[in-house]
Design a protein around this motif. Structure first.
Motif, short mmCIF file in Angstrom:
data_model
loop_
_atom_site.label_atom_id
_atom_site.label_comp_id
_atom_site.label_asym_id
_atom_site.label_seq_id
_atom_site.Cartn_x
_atom_site.Cartn_y
_atom_site.Cartn_z
N LEU A 1 0.82 -1.20 0.00
CA LEU A 1 0.00 0.00 0.00
C LEU A 1 0.86 1.26 0.00
CD1 LEU A 1 -2.90 -0.93 2.45
CD2 LEU A 1 -3.01 -0.71 -0.02
N ILE A 2 1.95 1.23 0.77
CA ILE A 2 2.83 2.39 0.81
C ILE A 2 3.37 2.67 -0.59
CG2 ILE A 2 5.05 3.23 1.68
CD1 ILE A 2 4.40 1.70 4.30
N GLN A 3 3.81 1.63 -1.28
CA GLN A 3 4.32 1.80 -2.64
C GLN A 3 3.20 2.27 -3.58
OE1 GLN A 3 7.48 1.76 -3.54
NE2 GLN A 3 6.85 2.38 -5.59
N ALA A 4 2.01 1.80 -3.35
CA ALA A 4 0.88 2.19 -4.21
C ALA A 4 0.60 3.69 -4.11
CB ALA A 4 -0.36 1.39 -3.85
N THR A 5 0.82 4.29 -2.95
CA THR A 5 0.57 5.73 -2.81
C THR A 5 1.56 6.55 -3.64
OG1 THR A 5 1.96 6.00 -0.84
CG2 THR A 5 -0.38 5.50 -0.49
N GLN A 6 2.70 5.94 -3.98
CA GLN A 6 3.71 6.63 -4.79
C GLN A 6 3.36 6.61 -6.28
OE1 GLN A 6 5.91 8.24 -3.09
NE2 GLN A 6 5.73 7.17 -1.15
N ASP A 7 2.50 5.69 -6.67
CA ASP A 7 2.13 5.54 -8.08
C ASP A 7 1.10 6.58 -8.47
OD1 ASP A 7 1.60 4.65 -10.63
OD2 ASP A 7 1.06 2.61 -10.04
N SER A 8 1.34 7.29 -9.56
CA SER A 8 0.43 8.35 -9.99
C SER A 8 -0.89 7.80 -10.52
CB SER A 8 1.09 9.23 -11.05
OG SER A 8 1.44 8.46 -12.18
N ASN A 9 -0.92 6.52 -10.87
CA ASN A 9 -2.15 5.92 -11.40
C ASN A 9 -3.10 5.43 -10.31
OD1 ASN A 9 -1.24 6.33 -14.02
ND2 ASN A 9 -0.25 4.32 -14.10
N VAL A 10 -2.66 5.45 -9.06
CA VAL A 10 -3.48 4.95 -7.96
C VAL A 10 -4.42 6.06 -7.49
CG1 VAL A 10 -3.42 4.15 -5.57
CG2 VAL A 10 -1.81 3.24 -7.23
N ASN A 11 -5.66 5.70 -7.27
CA ASN A 11 -6.67 6.64 -6.80
C ASN A 11 -6.57 6.74 -5.27
OD1 ASN A 11 -8.97 8.05 -6.15
ND2 ASN A 11 -10.26 6.98 -7.64
N VAL A 12 -5.83 7.75 -4.80
CA VAL A 12 -5.61 7.92 -3.36
C VAL A 12 -6.93 8.14 -2.60
CG1 VAL A 12 -4.52 9.39 -1.61
CG2 VAL A 12 -3.22 8.62 -3.59
N PRO A 13 -7.85 8.98 -3.10
CA PRO A 13 -9.12 9.13 -2.38
C PRO A 13 -9.88 7.81 -2.23
CG PRO A 13 -8.85 10.93 -3.93
CD PRO A 13 -7.74 9.95 -4.20
N GLN A 14 -9.86 6.98 -3.24
CA GLN A 14 -10.54 5.69 -3.15
C GLN A 14 -9.86 4.80 -2.11
OE1 GLN A 14 -10.64 3.45 -6.78
NE2 GLN A 14 -12.10 1.96 -5.98
#
Length: 175
Positions: A1-14
């Motif tokens: 999840l931590i790495q996913a927050t770094q990805d610009s394609n991940v929907n952080v609000p979701q």
């Protein structure tokens, strides 16, 4: 999840909303794990995650949380209420200051030492409030046998060290 927050394609609000849904669960286990995961993401994830949480009017409304499924649920509910209050305060401090006290540079050329007196006078009470809410967690040595409380305590302990360093830098600047 931590790495996913770094990805610009991940929907952080979701991602944040999914964790918020978990916090609405009646089981203390699910809620505590969601809070710990949220705390990890606030500290180690991309700052966008913390920005999103700070932009919300209400974050964790757990002041009345009570797991009635057993005696252990009653005991753990107290810790959940205290922990959620700290995470709310952390997000509120970010909203007020536009930065996370735990992420700023410390030392002679750090943020709190180079801040203007006006901004410092605004920021020190906010920082003090965050420290107070962290210290309100009030864990006792016998409680640290519980692995969930212990995981939470370690995150809080690391935050306290960073917050204390900021507070120290702020006081040095004021003096």
């Amino acid at each position: 999840l931590i790495q996913a927050t770094q990805d610009s394609n991940v929907n952080v609000p979701q991602m944040a909303d999914t964790l918020m849904e978990r916090v609405g669960n009646a089981s203390w286990v699910v809620v505590f794990k969601a809070l710990i995961t949220t705390h990890h993401l606030m500290v180690h994830g991309n700052e966008r995650f913390l920005q999103f949480l700070a932009s919300r009017n209400t974050l964790f409304n757990l002041s009345n949380f009570l797991d009635k499924t057993g005696s252990h649920g009653y005991d753990m509910s107290t810790f959940i209420r205290r922990y959620s209050r700290y995470l709310n305060e952390k997000a509120f401090a970010y909203r007020q200051m536009s930065f996370d006290f735990g992420r700023v540079k410390k030392g002679a050329d750090g943020a709190m030492r180079t801040m203007t007196v006006e901004k410092l006078l605004k920021g020190m009470p906010i920082l003090q409030s965050q420290i107070d809410s962290l210290l309100d967690f009030e864990v006792h040595p016998k409680d640290l046998n519980n692995r969930v409380i212990n995981a939470c305590f370690l995150l809080l302990f690391k935050d306290l060290i960073k917050l204390y360093a900021c507070y120290n830098d702020g006081i040095i600047n004021l003096l």
